[in-house]
Design a protein around this motif. Sequence first.
Motif, mmCIF file in Angstrom:
data_model
loop_
_atom_site.group_PDB
_atom_site.id
_atom_site.type_symbol
_atom_site.label_atom_id
_atom_site.label_comp_id
_atom_site.label_asym_id
_atom_site.label_seq_id
_atom_site.Cartn_x
_atom_site.Cartn_y
_atom_site.Cartn_z
ATOM 1 N N LEU A 97 0.935 -1.181 0.074
ATOM 2 C CA LEU A 97 0.087 -0.026 0.166
ATOM 3 C C LEU A 97 0.985 1.391 -0.040
ATOM 4 C CD1 LEU A 97 -2.634 1.532 0.510
ATOM 5 C CD2 LEU A 97 -2.623 1.093 3.131
ATOM 6 N N TRP A 98 0.468 2.140 -1.025
ATOM 7 C CA TRP A 98 1.514 3.367 -1.191
ATOM 8 C C TRP A 98 0.504 4.561 -0.966
ATOM 9 C CZ3 TRP A 98 6.640 2.984 -2.385
ATOM 10 C CH2 TRP A 98 6.902 1.706 -2.733
ATOM 11 N N TYR A 99 1.182 5.515 -0.020
ATOM 12 C CA TYR A 99 0.447 6.845 0.183
ATOM 13 C C TYR A 99 1.722 7.837 -0.711
ATOM 14 C CZ TYR A 99 -2.269 4.841 3.858
ATOM 15 O OH TYR A 99 -3.184 3.768 4.670
ATOM 16 N N ARG A 100 0.957 8.943 -0.978
ATOM 17 C CA ARG A 100 1.797 9.912 -1.671
ATOM 18 C C ARG A 100 0.961 11.481 -1.226
ATOM 19 N NH1 ARG A 100 2.818 13.369 -5.845
ATOM 20 N NH2 ARG A 100 5.185 13.684 -5.994
ATOM 21 N N ARG A 101 1.818 12.375 -0.963
ATOM 22 C CA ARG A 101 1.204 13.736 -0.842
ATOM 23 C C ARG A 101 2.454 14.621 -1.102
ATOM 24 N NH1 ARG A 101 -1.397 16.694 3.764
ATOM 25 N NH2 ARG A 101 -0.407 18.388 2.816
ATOM 26 N N THR A 102 1.892 16.067 -1.151
ATOM 27 C CA THR A 102 3.254 16.897 -1.213
ATOM 28 C C THR A 102 2.970 17.890 -0.342
ATOM 29 O OG1 THR A 102 2.075 18.298 -2.807
ATOM 30 C CG2 THR A 102 3.343 16.664 -3.823
ATOM 31 N N PHE A 103 3.825 18.745 0.297
ATOM 32 C CA PHE A 103 3.810 19.688 1.319
ATOM 33 C C PHE A 103 5.006 20.676 0.948
ATOM 34 C CE2 PHE A 103 6.904 16.555 2.845
ATOM 35 C CZ PHE A 103 7.830 17.353 3.214
ATOM 36 N N SER A 104 4.727 21.971 1.373
ATOM 37 C CA SER A 104 5.488 23.089 1.029
ATOM 38 C C SER A 104 6.298 23.569 2.331
ATOM 39 C CB SER A 104 5.041 24.427 0.435
ATOM 40 O OG SER A 104 3.673 24.920 1.027
ATOM 41 N N ILE A 105 7.239 24.027 2.556
ATOM 42 C CA ILE A 105 8.010 24.450 3.818
ATOM 43 C C ILE A 105 8.333 26.026 3.669
ATOM 44 C CG2 ILE A 105 8.656 22.371 4.177
ATOM 45 C CD1 ILE A 105 11.520 23.532 3.190
ATOM 46 N N ASP A 106 8.297 26.603 4.989
ATOM 47 C CA ASP A 106 8.868 27.864 4.917
ATOM 48 C C ASP A 106 10.399 27.968 4.979
ATOM 49 O OD1 ASP A 106 9.494 30.519 5.717
ATOM 50 O OD2 ASP A 106 7.963 30.521 7.290
ATOM 51 N N ASN A 107 11.086 28.410 3.718
ATOM 52 C CA ASN A 107 12.441 28.378 3.727
ATOM 53 C C ASN A 107 13.270 29.157 4.789
ATOM 54 O OD1 ASN A 107 12.330 26.822 1.422
ATOM 55 N ND2 ASN A 107 12.259 28.378 0.191
ATOM 56 N N THR A 108 12.612 30.194 5.325
ATOM 57 C CA THR A 108 13.199 31.041 6.369
ATOM 58 C C THR A 108 13.430 30.222 7.587
ATOM 59 O OG1 THR A 108 11.193 31.943 7.217
ATOM 60 C CG2 THR A 108 12.174 33.225 5.351
ATOM 61 N N LEU A 109 12.524 29.282 7.877
ATOM 62 C CA LEU A 109 12.711 28.360 9.114
ATOM 63 C C LEU A 109 13.796 27.408 8.920
ATOM 64 C CD1 LEU A 109 9.026 27.495 10.208
ATOM 65 C CD2 LEU A 109 10.660 29.265 11.141
ATOM 66 N N LEU A 110 13.831 26.931 7.673
ATOM 67 C CA LEU A 110 15.207 26.107 7.429
ATOM 68 C C LEU A 110 16.366 26.812 7.461
ATOM 69 C CD1 LEU A 110 15.559 23.073 6.667
ATOM 70 C CD2 LEU A 110 15.342 23.921 4.265
ATOM 71 N N ASP A 111 16.427 27.977 6.771
ATOM 72 C CA ASP A 111 17.646 28.799 6.787
ATOM 73 C C ASP A 111 18.093 29.250 8.250
ATOM 74 O OD1 ASP A 111 17.616 28.763 4.068
ATOM 75 O OD2 ASP A 111 16.704 30.780 3.685
ATOM 76 N N ASN A 112 17.023 29.245 9.204
ATOM 77 C CA ASN A 112 17.424 29.774 10.410
ATOM 78 C C ASN A 112 17.748 28.511 11.444
ATOM 79 O OD1 ASN A 112 16.786 32.460 10.237
ATOM 80 N ND2 ASN A 112 14.745 32.108 10.515
ATOM 81 N N GLY A 113 18.088 27.484 10.849
ATOM 82 C CA GLY A 113 18.536 26.310 11.431
ATOM 83 C C GLY A 113 17.415 25.371 12.164
ATOM 84 N N LYS A 114 16.318 25.715 11.883
ATOM 85 C CA LYS A 114 15.138 24.801 12.677
ATOM 86 C C LYS A 114 15.208 23.239 12.060
ATOM 87 C CE LYS A 114 12.656 28.139 14.831
ATOM 88 N NZ LYS A 114 12.321 27.890 16.470
#
Length: 612
Positions: A97-114
Amino acid sequence: MNIRDAYKSIIRSHEEDKLYPLSTVFGENLDKKNVLPEYPRPQMVRDSYMNLNGTWQYAITNSDTLPTNYQGDILVPFSPEASLSGVNRQLKPEEYLWYRRTFSIDNTLLDNGKRLILHFGAVDYVATIYINNHAVTTHEGGYTPFEADITPYLLPENNSLTLRVQDFTDVQSHARGKQTLKRGGIFYTAQSGIWQTVWMEWVSPCHIKNIQVHTDYDTKKVSLFMNLAVLQKEPVTGLSVSAYFSGKELCTQVLSFPYEPSKKSTDITASVSFTLSEEDFHPWSPESPALYDLEICFGEDRITSYFAMRLFSLEKKKLESGIEVPVFCLNHKPYFLHGVLDQGYWPEGLYTAPSDEALIYDITTMKNLGFNMIRKHIKVECARWYYHCDRLGMIVCQDMVSGGSAYNMPVISYFPTLLPKLTHFLKDTNYRLLSRKDEAARISWEKECMETITALSFFPCIAIWCPFNEGWGQFDSERITDLIRAKDPTRLIDSASGWFDQGCGDFISEHNYFRPLKVSKKKWNKRALFLSEYGGYACYIKGHSSVDRIFGYKRYDTPNELKVAFGELINKSLLPLQKQGLSGAVYTQLSDIEEEVNGILTYDRKVNKLID
């Protein structure tokens, strides 16, 4: 013994039956764009999170390679076998059984080391997680939560989340509970895949990974043990713990940490203890479910939690006859456990309740009927169910999920029913008779048992662990009891509910459906008497049952007849046994499930047979 009723209760598979579609009012009112939106981990709450419940794509294939095409939509977290999923298809053991979905992220959180942590409440049974087609982790076990730090696999803005699942149900020896591919009697439609909330949350590099709260009722001492993730590129600002009751701050403690610059993340442990004053000491009980609030801050991370002050124990009580016997006690006082069996099934969701309100409804309805304990039978619930038991005041006896190869029903059902006094002669080191020849499966069950205790030991409502029920995959009970006791010495253990008693644990635990209720003549020793199943009175309600076929242990034609019989059973047969030393009893059961119509509530929760 009532031979006629016992004969009618012989378990047979009826997979050819077509189940009538049923739904609860909670399922009928489900907002498919806002499925189970509540924060799923009430024991450790952060201010914000991303709920991933809702519409995903799905595919069912015969290959373990990532599919190029998906077959349609599935509503997560309902399994494909559940009508609310929109799929209505049984996953076979050889399929994926396979599941798939997409999601977007806030790049500023990633850039801040989160860091972005992906959480699954439960996936049945083996799940492999992919982020942007990169395998991240594999988890085995259908009933416990797991998580993964997916930060290294993220792409700017848009990302894909894929899940591959296999579920062998009862063709292998894995833990499965009441699920079967050939449903009938007391075994029900198998479900698979995601069945609890999926969610994500951003955390700081320095954050709280998990907490444990230990309370000592007698000394009024509270101890917190925290596992902390640390990346000390910058100084850690310290850890603070504050406790409150009804908004009143009781104490605040602050710990500081030495600063040692490092580019590598590491885990450290920290502990805090404090003692409550007599004025601020509020014992927890079903009659007064007092909860304390906690706030824990570590660097930029902040969580809220809670705890309760209560003590479960066995202590001696002198009966009218003059003899002293061990009985269940709550906060050092004898407390009769008036329990009900709850298997946690829903007609439109199977393992998954359609809403938080549905969970609350079951608990409050049982409490309003006078029950103060629920035996969660052969299933582990979502964390919010235990939270509601904590805050509403409902003691829980928690079963482990049974497994093993095909059950030998003449040995584990018919023989104990006919000759219950002889069952203690069968030793559970006889792996063949009790469907436990597979050593790897025994090891796997032990691992999942320990993981279950780790996941649930936080919740104050849980009083009893029950590793084995009626010999279903039972093995090495004495050793398993010792393992559980070492893992959690604060709770009691019902080592073998029903029969095949190996002389260990805290209870002489019996099931009685076909004989007059009475106190066991077994030697009391240091164990209390627990009638861990009885009743099972069946009443079929047309239009509210999955099939016309009836399964139960004693049948009544109308709710009124059932109501009269139930009242006599409780008042004339059960409650007088308290004076003879009975510590508690569990009535079967909370709701109907498929052809099993011995519930107080119908399967769709629309009829309360004892009131309506």
